[in-house]
Design an enzyme around this catalytic site. Structure first.
Site, short mmCIF file in Angstrom:
data_model
loop_
_atom_site.label_atom_id
_atom_site.label_comp_id
_atom_site.label_asym_id
_atom_site.label_seq_id
_atom_site.Cartn_x
_atom_site.Cartn_y
_atom_site.Cartn_z
N TYR A 8 0.83 -1.20 0.00
CA TYR A 8 0.00 0.00 0.00
C TYR A 8 0.87 1.26 0.00
O TYR A 8 0.64 2.22 -0.75
CB TYR A 8 -0.92 -0.03 1.22
CG TYR A 8 -1.84 1.17 1.35
CD1 TYR A 8 -2.96 1.32 0.53
CD2 TYR A 8 -1.59 2.15 2.30
CE1 TYR A 8 -3.80 2.40 0.66
CE2 TYR A 8 -2.43 3.24 2.45
CZ TYR A 8 -3.53 3.36 1.63
OH TYR A 8 -4.36 4.45 1.75
N LYS A 34 1.05 4.20 -2.89
CA LYS A 34 0.69 5.58 -2.56
C LYS A 34 1.85 6.55 -2.80
O LYS A 34 1.64 7.69 -3.20
CB LYS A 34 0.21 5.67 -1.10
CG LYS A 34 -1.20 5.11 -0.89
CD LYS A 34 -2.20 5.87 -1.74
CE LYS A 34 -3.64 5.51 -1.42
NZ LYS A 34 -4.60 6.22 -2.29
#
Length: 707
Positions: free
Chosen positions: A143, A147
């Site tokens: 993640y 990002k």
């Protein structure tokens, strides 16, 4: 009165619309409608937002395609409104599709819109990143990578799009959404609605906004505080306060996600203080971020635990903390048939740790944390009577307090252990949870047992050293601490250690028995309490050196790794009960040792012939001279550096060989009255390190030497 920002006729595309709230714009909303793990499909999320927009007088259409089909999303907007003004990429998905949805999906939508924006010489793009991408976060490697990749994409688009009046900025919002509602309390989700982030996003989407290539961590409290409050949370207010919002004079610079949250908590507290806002958002935000809620946790009792043991466990523990049949005075702790067979006082930690290791700590409300980030910070143990050598004990544990240390949280766990209804001992565990701080709690507690007491500023009154074995941790763990960190090399490597480390409570046991031997003649009944702070790990095979300072019945201690000089236990002390006759124990006077004469002669010889002796010997010899079973003097003969030297007292460097012998036996050996080999095999002379170097002692002792 604020001059309104006009969005009439502007077209904005929003992906992941379930977390969006935009009013009064011609909008195309995309949301595949999957669950928070990326599975399933539904039109409800996008339809709900479209209905909101229409109810407020705006125009909106929904799109249910995957963001990987960026052309279809853009075409939906073009078909409905004929043009594109801005788009906001925002997703909420935790699954194996993370990179495809977050990073590739944003790229595909951007690529589909890019040429349209270039042709019309206008475009505004807002990427949605995360604090996990900016700082990194434990357990979120995929993640975080996606990002941060979005930020890199946005920065490049800002450069390439500038000449076409296409501006690209990135937000890292803290807001309630379908994703965060599963981990945030309802009061927090209510206080962090997406519309509180919307004013900034709307301003960044407007053609008047010239910001380009910016990164904004944003939630309602940041803007409310920066905009000097009482002006309302509107895009016009953001516009009018833009210079103030972007002013980072005297700003803090968080180095990690926990410091970011801590700064957020500080800002929240300022907002609350100035505006009288209810405190729920602060405590809820902090709890959600750290998983720690003192209000819920303090006072909670863990399930009662039972510990049954026999004399076997007492002996196994004694072996685990370094006791050996080589020392006659250790036999009382190792042989059940000994007339004074006793249980070592520090065995008192063993029944208490069952309360923590049986999973009870993980069941406490308000203590939601990753157990791989738990460190043992400090330990206090107090005995109310000598421990029996067998029995069944019960332990009752309670969360005494929870402290916020910024970089982590400290849990004070009190454990009282009983034999029937009789209180035997009390333990306090100080447990440090890395990265769980920043929840706005207190830093100190009157419930914490006193520690970090500086030892007297003088040479130690006594020093005792023991070498741990390669299998010390493997042996100690049999007493009940089964953490693979102390046995499994691959698990230790995951923790950042080159090999399995020794249990902190094993070093604790070594230090305590050193004090018991030095100042209480191994009388377990004289032990009252011990408090230590764990500083650094020890590797099995290293030597533990305990330095002791006696102040009445309190013995200040500091434990080091002898080979490196690294302190492993600090701010520590052992309290003893007074001797039965009430008279203080007298330490042997170093000046009264017969061996003093020999070492004085060695010193003179080194002074005269040191350089020559260094060439012949090239080694450092350590001597521990005992009297009455206690270390009475320490000497180090350095014939490895310079012109040689003789040191008296604790030595900070590394010795090649260390010899421990009593004052009387030392004189017997050097005078030729005691054969050194017989002394060695009889246990009267102990050698640690390179035993072959003892052959070079004749160069040192010369006429006196018979070794």
């Amino acid at each position: 009165m604020l001059e309104p920002l006009v969005f009439d006729g502007k077209v904005v595309i929003v992906t992941g619309a379930g977390g969006a709230s935009f009013i009064g714009i011609c909008s195309s909303f995309n949301d595949l409608g999957g669950d928070i793990k990326g599975g399933g499909k539904s039109s409800n999320a996008a339809d709900k937002v479209v209905e909101e927009i229409k109810a407020k007088g705006g125009k909106a259409v929904a799109n249910y395609d995957s963001v990987e089909d960026g052309e279809k999303l853009i075409q939906t907007a073009l078909d409905a409104f004929g043009r594109i003004g801005a788009f906001i990429n925002t997703f909420a998905c935790i699954s194996d599709l993370i990179h495809r949805v977050h990073l590739r999906g944003s790229f595909m939508v951007t690529r589909a819109a890019w040429n349209h924006m270039k042709k019309q010489k206008f475009g505004r793009i807002i990427m949605t990143s995360s604090a996990a991408g900016i700082y990194g976060n434990f357990g979120q490697a995929n993640y975080s990578a996606a990002k941060l990749g979005l930020l890199g994409l946005a920065n490049t688009l800002a450069i390439e799009g500038q000449k076409y009046n296409i501006h690209c900025n990135t937000i890292a919002p803290t807001a309630g959404s379908r994703l965060t509602e599963t981990v945030m309390p309802p009061v927090l989700c209510e206080s962090l609605k997406a519309e509180y982030v919307a004013p900034l996003v709307l301003w960044l989407s407007h053609d008047q906004c010239q910001e380009n290539g910016g990164l904004f961590e944003v939630c309602w409290c940041w803007l409310d505080w920066k905009m000097k409050k009482n002006q309302g949370m509107f895009p016009e207010t953001v516009r009018d306060q833009w210079d103030n919002i972007c002013d980072f004079t005297n700003a803090t610079k968080p180095a990690n996600i926990n410091e970011s949250v801590a700064t957020l908590v500080e800002v929240l507290s300022r907002v609350e203080t100035d505006e009288g806002i209810a405190p729920n958002p602060t405590s809820a935000m902090a709890t959600a971020a750290s998983g720690i809620s003192p209000l819920e946790a303090v006072g909670q009792k863990l399930p009662e635990s039972t510990f049954s043991y026999s004399q076997t466990q007492c002996i196994l523990y004694a072996l685990g903390v370094g006791m050996s049949t080589k020392d006659d005075d250790h036999l009382k702790f190792l042989y059940e048939g000994h007339e004074d067979f006793s249980c070592l006082p520090t065995f008192g930690v063993i029944p208490s740790q069952a309360a923590m290791m049986d999973g009870g700590l993980g069941s406490v409300p308000g203590l939601n944390f990753d157990f791989t980030r738990l460190l043992h910070g400090e330990q206090y143990l107090e005995l109310f009577k000598p421990l029996p050598t067998s029995g069944t004990l019960t332990s009752q544990a309670r969360i005494a307090d929870v402290l916020d240390k910024g970089s982590g949280a400290v849990i004070l766990l009190d454990v009282h252990t009983y034999s029937g209804k009789e209180l035997l001992c009390y333990n306090q565990y100080s447990l440090f949870i890395v990265g769980a701080g920043g929840f706005g709690g207190k830093r100190t507690s009157d419930k914490a047992m006193v520690t970090r007491i500086a030892h007297p500023n003088r040479t130690p009154d006594a020093v005792m050293t023991d070498t741990t074995t390669r299998d010390q941790a493997a042996l100690y763990r049999l007493s009940g601490d089964w953490n693979p960190l102390h046995i499994d090399p691959s698990f230790a490597a995951m923790g950042g250690f080159k090999s399995p480390i020794l249990h902190g409570l094993c070093s604790f046991g070594f230090a305590a028995r050193h004090v018991l031997k030095q100042y209480a003649n191994n009388d377990a009944s004289r032990f009252k309490s011990i408090k230590v702070r764990f500083v650094k790990p020890v590797l099995p095979g290293q030597s533990l050196q305990t330095e002791m300072w006696k102040e009445g019945n309190r013995i200040h201690i500091q434990c080091k790794v002898k080979e490196s000089g690294a302190v492993v236990l600090s701010g520590a002390y052992v309290d003893l009960h007074a001797a039965a006759d009430g008279s203080p124990q007298i330490l042997p006077e170093a000046g009264g040792l017969k061996s003093e004469l020999v070492f004085a002669e060695i010193g003179r010889r080194i002074k005269d012939l040191g350089a020559e002796m260094v060439k012949k010997v090239n080694a450092v010899f350590g001597w521990e001279i005992t009297k009455g079973g206690n270390t009475a003097a320490q000497w180090t003969i350095d014939l490895k550096t310079g012109a040689g030297a003789l040191h008296k007292g604790p030595y900070s460097g590394k010795t090649d060989v260390t010899i421990t012998v009593s004052d009387d036996d030392f004189m017997e050996v050097v005078q030729g009255k005691l054969n050194p080999q017989k002394a060695f095999f009889a246990g009267k002379l102990k050698v640690r390190g390179n035993i072959m170097l003892s052959q070079k002692l004749e160069v040192i002792l010369k006429d006196y030497a018979k070794l």
